[in-house]
Design a protein around this motif. Structure first.
Motif, PDB file in Angstrom:
ATOM      1  N   ASP A   1       0.830  -1.201   0.000  1.00 39.39           N
ATOM      2  CA  ASP A   1       0.000   0.000   0.000  1.00 39.39           C
ATOM      3  C   ASP A   1       0.866   1.252   0.000  1.00 39.39           C
ATOM      4  O   ASP A   1       1.958   1.281   0.589  1.00 39.39           O
ATOM      5  CB  ASP A   1      -0.911   0.025   1.226  1.00 39.39           C
TER       6      ASP A   1
ATOM      7  N   ARG B   1      -7.744   2.997   6.022  1.00 37.88           N
ATOM      8  CA  ARG B   1      -7.510   1.586   6.356  1.00 37.88           C
ATOM      9  C   ARG B   1      -8.689   0.995   7.124  1.00 37.88           C
ATOM     10  O   ARG B   1      -9.107  -0.136   6.870  1.00 37.88           O
ATOM     11  CB  ARG B   1      -6.236   1.452   7.192  1.00 37.88           C
ATOM     12  N   SER B   2      -9.240   1.766   8.054  1.00 32.74           N
ATOM     13  CA  SER B   2     -10.347   1.273   8.872  1.00 32.74           C
ATOM     14  C   SER B   2     -11.580   0.979   8.025  1.00 32.74           C
ATOM     15  O   SER B   2     -12.221  -0.082   8.183  1.00 32.74           O
ATOM     16  CB  SER B   2     -10.675   2.314   9.955  1.00 32.74           C
TER      17      SER B   2
ATOM     18  N   ALA C   1     -11.676   0.482   4.691  1.00 32.76           N
ATOM     19  CA  ALA C   1     -11.368  -0.612   3.753  1.00 32.76           C
ATOM     20  C   ALA C   1     -11.437  -1.963   4.469  1.00 32.76           C
ATOM     21  O   ALA C   1     -12.021  -2.923   3.942  1.00 32.76           O
ATOM     22  CB  ALA C   1      -9.989  -0.397   3.139  1.00 32.76           C
ATOM     23  N   ASP C   2     -10.865  -2.043   5.651  1.00 36.25           N
ATOM     24  CA  ASP C   2     -10.883  -3.304   6.394  1.00 36.25           C
ATOM     25  C   ASP C   2     -12.303  -3.669   6.830  1.00 36.25           C
ATOM     26  O   ASP C   2     -12.691  -4.842   6.781  1.00 36.25           O
ATOM     27  CB  ASP C   2      -9.984  -3.202   7.633  1.00 36.25           C
ATOM     28  N   GLY C   3     -13.079  -2.654   7.246  1.00 36.49           N
ATOM     29  CA  GLY C   3     -14.443  -2.929   7.692  1.00 36.49           C
ATOM     30  C   GLY C   3     -15.321  -3.455   6.572  1.00 36.49           C
ATOM     31  O   GLY C   3     -16.084  -4.415   6.763  1.00 36.49           O
TER      32      GLY C   3
ATOM     33  N   THR D   1     -14.258  -4.933   3.816  1.00 39.79           N
ATOM     34  CA  THR D   1     -13.735  -6.239   3.420  1.00 39.79           C
ATOM     35  C   THR D   1     -14.222  -7.340   4.359  1.00 39.79           C
ATOM     36  O   THR D   1     -14.695  -8.398   3.915  1.00 39.79           O
ATOM     37  CB  THR D   1     -12.200  -6.219   3.394  1.00 39.79           C
ATOM     38  N   ARG D   2     -14.129  -7.102   5.654  1.00 41.19           N
ATOM     39  CA  ARG D   2     -14.582  -8.116   6.629  1.00 41.19           C
ATOM     40  C   ARG D   2     -16.071  -8.395   6.461  1.00 41.19           C
ATOM     41  O   ARG D   2     -16.507  -9.559   6.453  1.00 41.19           O
ATOM     42  CB  ARG D   2     -14.291  -7.657   8.059  1.00 41.19           C
TER      43      ARG D   2
ATOM     44  N   ARG E   1     -16.746 -10.205   3.015  1.00 38.05           N
ATOM     45  CA  ARG E   1     -16.216 -11.576   2.974  1.00 38.05           C
ATOM     46  C   ARG E   1     -17.119 -12.506   3.781  1.00 38.05           C
ATOM     47  O   ARG E   1     -17.280 -13.687   3.445  1.00 38.05           O
ATOM     48  CB  ARG E   1     -14.786 -11.613   3.509  1.00 38.05           C
TER      49      ARG E   1
ATOM     50  N   PRO F   1      -7.389  -9.127  -2.424  1.00 38.02           N
ATOM     51  CA  PRO F   1      -7.100  -7.825  -1.817  1.00 38.02           C
ATOM     52  C   PRO F   1      -6.313  -6.942  -2.786  1.00 38.02           C
ATOM     53  O   PRO F   1      -5.355  -7.398  -3.404  1.00 38.02           O
ATOM     54  CB  PRO F   1      -6.249  -8.181  -0.594  1.00 38.02           C
TER      55      PRO F   1
END
Length: 222
Positions: free
Chosen positions: A22, A37-38, A40-42, A44-45, A48, A58
């Motif tokens: 990144d 990041r928060s 994007a991660d949220g 994605t989780r 998924r 990713p």
């Protein structure tokens, strides 16, 4: 990495080495980086979990600052390198601008759970792709608390109004592609089309499960 490496090669090398590739503009405030990041991660989780059949890979996130006339603005695209551009971005953005950033990140990450190429031949390809990403980012943002119910309702109402004003009494397929693109109607019409269609659908299964099955069928050649 070799100088000629493309995004797919970089992704392969990153997976092999376990290293993150990144990129965040050094001028970008640490709080903004953490927020990107928060979100994007949220997303994605959440997706998924809700769309387990998705062929999710990713992306590399590349976020940069840029200048243009006017106030703060956003732009992005969702390839193997997920590009995020923050125009005239302040160090301490007002809440409405922070929501813009959240919207950009959540929308582009949502695209990674779709199959753009598989619907390119559909007459309504842009509506399917952009409307679907808007629905995913809107619904996940509501569930994650990045949008209040009132804000989510207002977004839906505004999108429907934009769609109705932009199309008038014409059907979607009667709209010239150039006019759709210039007015970004695939977004304005796409969100309410997905929300109301999925809300009205009878039978079991979540909206996410229905979308997951749709893309799973495409992967099988349907």
């Amino acid at each position: 990495a070799p100088a000629h490496a493309d995004a797919s090669s970089l992704l392969f090398l990153a997976r092999q080495s376990g290293a993150g590739l990144d990129y965040f503009d050094p001028a970008l405030d640490r709080t903004a980086v953490a927020r990107i990041r928060s979100v994007a991660d949220g997303v994605t989780r959440a997706l998924r979990r809700e769309m387990p059949q998705a062929d999710y890979i990713p992306p590399i996130i590349a976020a940069g600052l840029a200048e243009e006339p006017g106030g703060p603005n956003i732009g992005g695209s969702a390839g193997d390198v997920l590009l995020l551009t923050l125009f005239n971005w302040p160090a301490d953005p007002a809440p409405q601008y922070q929501r813009q950033m959240n919207k950009l990140v959540a929308h582009e990450v949502s695209h990674r759970f779709q199959m753009r190429d598989a619907v390119d031949s559909y007459p309504d390809a842009r509506l399917i792709h952009e409307g679907g990403a808007e629905f995913l980012r809107w619904s996940v943002s509501l569930r994650q608390g990045w949008l209040t119910p009132e804000q989510a309702a207002a977004e839906l109402d505004d999108a429907l109004a934009d769609c109705m004003l932009g199309t008038g009494e014409r059907s979607w397929r009667a709209m010239p592609a150039r006019e759709i693109d210039s007015r970004r109607l695939e977004y304005g019409c796409g969100l309410p089309a997905y929300v109301y269609a999925l809300a009205a659908r009878q039978g079991g299964g979540t909206p996410y499960a229905r979308l997951d099955r749709f893309y799973a069928q495409l992967r099988l050649g349907a």
